[in-house]
Write an enzyme that holds these catalytic residues in place. Structure first.
Site, PDB file in Angstrom:
ATOM      1  N   SER A  32       8.872  10.830  14.776  1.00  0.00           N
ATOM      2  CA  SER A  32       7.744  11.549  14.236  1.00  0.00           C
ATOM      3  C   SER A  32       8.065  12.758  13.935  1.00  0.00           C
ATOM      4  CB  SER A  32       6.539  11.416  15.072  1.00  0.00           C
ATOM      5  OG  SER A  32       6.795  11.895  16.400  1.00  0.00           O
ATOM      6  N   GLY A  33       8.758  13.112  12.789  1.00  0.00           N
ATOM      7  CA  GLY A  33       9.130  14.554  12.260  1.00  0.00           C
ATOM      8  C   GLY A  33       8.044  14.661  11.343  1.00  0.00           C
ATOM      9  N   TYR A  78      -5.122  15.604  17.034  1.00  0.00           N
ATOM     10  CA  TYR A  78      -4.481  15.675  15.785  1.00  0.00           C
ATOM     11  C   TYR A  78      -5.216  16.719  14.988  1.00  0.00           C
ATOM     12  CZ  TYR A  78      -8.947  13.773  14.239  1.00  0.00           C
ATOM     13  OH  TYR A  78     -10.489  13.823  13.620  1.00  0.00           O
ATOM     14  N   ARG A  81       2.826  28.190  10.132  1.00  0.00           N
ATOM     15  CA  ARG A  81       3.564  28.268   8.993  1.00  0.00           C
ATOM     16  C   ARG A  81       3.521  29.529   8.409  1.00  0.00           C
ATOM     17  NH1 ARG A  81       1.151  22.545   7.477  1.00  0.00           N
ATOM     18  NH2 ARG A  81       2.726  21.213   8.567  1.00  0.00           N
ATOM     19  N   GLY A 136      34.850  38.169   1.000  1.00  0.00           N
ATOM     20  CA  GLY A 136      35.589  37.416   2.221  1.00  0.00           C
ATOM     21  C   GLY A 136      34.881  38.008   3.376  1.00  0.00           C
ATOM     22  N   GLU A 156       8.405  23.124  11.674  1.00  0.00           N
ATOM     23  CA  GLU A 156       6.884  23.190  11.099  1.00  0.00           C
ATOM     24  C   GLU A 156       6.379  22.700   9.922  1.00  0.00           C
ATOM     25  OE1 GLU A 156       4.917  26.581  12.953  1.00  0.00           O
ATOM     26  OE2 GLU A 156       6.483  26.940  14.291  1.00  0.00           O
TER      27      GLU A 156
END
Length: 384
Positions: free
Chosen positions: A135-136, A237, A248, A345, A368
């Site tokens: 469950s991601g 939930y 977020r 570089g 998230e």
């Protein structure tokens, strides 16, 4: 008669003073330790104690609970300024404030607030445990089971990719109390580190934000008292979704800080680096790339600050939060990549800071809520 209003990026005196104090602290206390923490994959413990002493771990908590009594925008400013020096320190403070503390403030009972908010503000790191192996993005496919045993619940299963887990003393854990109800069986639990049957598992070895701990959590008949259910049983939930909406914006602030750090390092470098007998900043092609970085940076800032201000003013901010995270994480990758390019570089070596900014920013498109999930959220809201 004009109705003059300050620009979105203009802060008030308290916000400016707060920002300056954090920037000074980050430059003086964190920056000298960044390389070692990255190599050791661990945040220096003494720094975490200083986060508490500075009031960075309970920014929105009321002063009566030991917090700073600040705003959500101030929390985002802290996350941004720390990210400018180190993304790992930034996300530790971010999770503490925008996820866990926010959840306690909104859904915690009076007793839970009285017990835990002072701990989170003064002494204990917190962690937010939602994700599992299966469950991601589909967060509600979780299999962590919570059984009602009368006076307590028993949790069995595991969590993966949990930020702050190595350092945390308090965990906000989501488990399902009734799989027949689907996501409506999900419930939030406050789990303390010392609860029987609860263990911290493997620590991940990561590409970026290496000093930030990301661990597995193991629950083997873990007993959680009934009074440690946060919110209502079966309403976890709602807590998870709404807390992540706020979180977020915090990740957007982290990406903004990382982008700002990469930009400032690049600006200083191109002024001093010489090729063909003059500073490379005098070449038009370099100037164009610098301008591109600056425009992307400012776009990110406007998205993040707008979402934070909307949240503080009590207006709907869900779409703006998704947009802020999406834009901030995408722009961070572009800005940090251009920074490596302009360092040449040197930018590919660990002697200079931009390779770390480049590594640290990638996770912004993953945790998230992935970028695809943000796009889905934005589209759903646009389509009604």
């Amino acid at each position: 008669m004009s109705d003059a209003r300050p620009a979105l990026t203009v802060m008030n005196d308290d916000e400016n003073a707060f920002r300056e104090a954090i920037r000074e602290f980050a430059e003086g206390e964190i920056k000298p330790l960044v390389s070692k923490m990255d190599e050791d994959a661990q945040i220096e413990p003494s720094l975490i104690q200083k986060f508490f002493e500075m009031g960075l771990m309970g920014i929105e908590s009321p002063e009566s609970y030991g917090g700073t009594g600040g705003s959500f925008t101030m929390a985002c400013l802290a996350v941004e300024e720390l990210g400018l020096v180190d993304g790992s320190c930034s996300v530790l403070v971010d999770v503490q404030n925008t996820l866990v503390t926010n959840a306690f403030l909104r859904w915690g009972s009076d007793a839970q607030k009285k017990k835990y908010l002072p701990q989170l503000a003064r002494e204990k790191v917190a962690s937010y445990a939602l994700s599992e192996s299966a469950s991601g993005s589909d967060a509600f496919a979780m299999r962590l089971k919570a059984e009602d045993k009368g006076s307590h619940f028993v949790l069995n299963g595991h969590k993966l990719w949990i930020t702050n887990a190595f350092e945390a003393g308090v965990f906000l854990v989501f488990a399902n109390t009734d799989f027949t109800k689907g996501y409506k069986g999900i419930t939030g639990f406050i789990v303390e580190r010392g609860f029987p049957g609860f263990k911290i598992g493997k620590k991940e070895d990561k590409l970026g934000i290496r000093a930030s701990s990301t661990c597995e959590l193991l629950f083997e008949n873990c007993q959680v008292p009934k009074e440690n259910v946060i919110g209502e049983i079966g309403k976890g939930y709602k807590i998870a979704i709404e807390t992540l909406n706020e979180g977020r914006i915090g990740i957007g602030a982290q990406m903004l800080g990382i982008s700002q750090g990469a930009y400032e390092a690049t600006l200083n470098y191109i002024k001093t680096r010489e090729q063909f007998g003059k500073s490379i900043s005098s070449f038009q092609s370099v100037q164009f790339q610098l301008s591109e970085m600056r425009c992307l940076l400012e776009t990110t800032r406007l998205h993040v600050y707008n979402a934070a201000r909307l949240k503080d003013s009590g207006q709907d901010f869900v779409k703006q939060a998704a947009m802020a995270k999406l834009v901030a994480s995408r722009n961070a990758e572009k800005i940090c990549s251009l920074a490596v390019d302009l360092f040449g570089g040197n930018g590919f070596t660990r002697e200079y800071p931009v390779e770390k900014f480049f590594r640290d920013c990638k996770v912004g498109q993953i945790y998230e809520g992935t970028s695809n999930m943000q796009l889905q959220t934005i589209a759903k809201m646009e389509l009604g």
